[in-house]
Design a protein around this motif. Structure first.
Motif: not given
Length: 250
Positions: A55-75
């Motif tokens: 579940e800790l891995l789930l928490v980290i991965a969930a936040v990481a999906t947003a952080i990884t995609l943000y630099p592209i999605l912001k455009w």
């Protein structure tokens, strides 16, 4: 383009990890959820702790999906991209609260073993309360907050065409259904883990799985937002540029 390819694969792996970690976590710590006498019973402490690690891995991965995609999605839309990050962080925070409640149950069981005169009835009541808290966090985290995050991401994917629109539509449907389902459970229309509740959760699971596989195997589709926008020149800067290109003095 290689940079965007690696970003897509990284995001896809994180999405896949959220699915695997969520399923594995529930499977390993189910003795707490299904056993009313876990604190006073034989217990399965190693399995519970392993489930909470997932579940800790789930928490980290969930936040990481947003952080990884943000630099592209912001455009595509910076406001919606930020909202997606916020929704994922909220989901992760709520999941953590539920994890802490289960860790508290493990601690109570350890104390019960070390305290012969402890009252089993009282401990069972406390344990049931902590399990109820975890159930509510599961409703708001992987339920309502996940639905909101899915709607935000799917709308960005649909408008940007970074992935096929069929996948994005699945995200819009899945996000809406899981959010409405969370509200229905709150109103007592059906149980959170009833057959209907599980069926309604399938589209959002299919959305994240299909998105993960597409990003890993195919990457982003070639669209305009993958070309970093060039900032527009002010009139003064444009005039200075013309002077420099023509060789005329300012």
């Amino acid at each position: 383009m290689k940079l965007y390819r690696s970003t897509a694969v990284t995001a896809g792996v994180f999405f896949l990890l959220t699915e695997v970690a969520a399923i594995a976590g529930v499977a390993f710590y189910s003795p707490i959820l299904n056993g009313a006498d876990y604190i006073t019973g034989a217990g399965a402490e190693g399995s519970i702790l392993l489930g909470l690690l997932f579940e800790l891995l789930l928490v980290i991965a969930a936040v990481a999906t947003a952080i990884t995609l943000y630099p592209i999605l912001k455009w595509q839309h910076e406001g919606l991209a930020l909202a997606f990050v916020a929704a994922r962080v909220l989901e992760a925070a709520v999941i953590l609260v539920g994890s802490f409640s289960l860790l508290a149950i493990v601690t109570l069981r350890q104390q019960f073993e070390a305290t012969p005169d402890a009252d089993p009835a009282t401990l069972s009541t406390i344990g049931s309360t902590l399990v109820a808290l975890r159930d509510w966090t599961y409703l708001f985290g992987p339920g309502f907050a996940l639905g909101a995050a899915s709607l935000l991401l799917a709308s960005l994917m649909y408008s940007s065409r970074l992935v096929p629109r069929g996948i994005a539509v699945l995200g819009l449907v899945g996000g809406a259904l899981i959010s409405l389902s969370a509200i229905a459970v709150m109103l007592g229309l059906y149980g959170q883990f009833s057959t209907l509740g599980l069926v309604v959760a399938l589209p959002v699971f299919a959305w994240e799985l299909s998105l993960a596989l597409w990003l890993i195997l195919k990457g982003f589709r070639p669209v305009s937002i993958l070309s970093t926008p060039v900032p527009s020149l002010t009139p003064a800067a444009r005039e200075a540029s013309v002077h420099r290109s023509t060789g005329r003095p300012d």
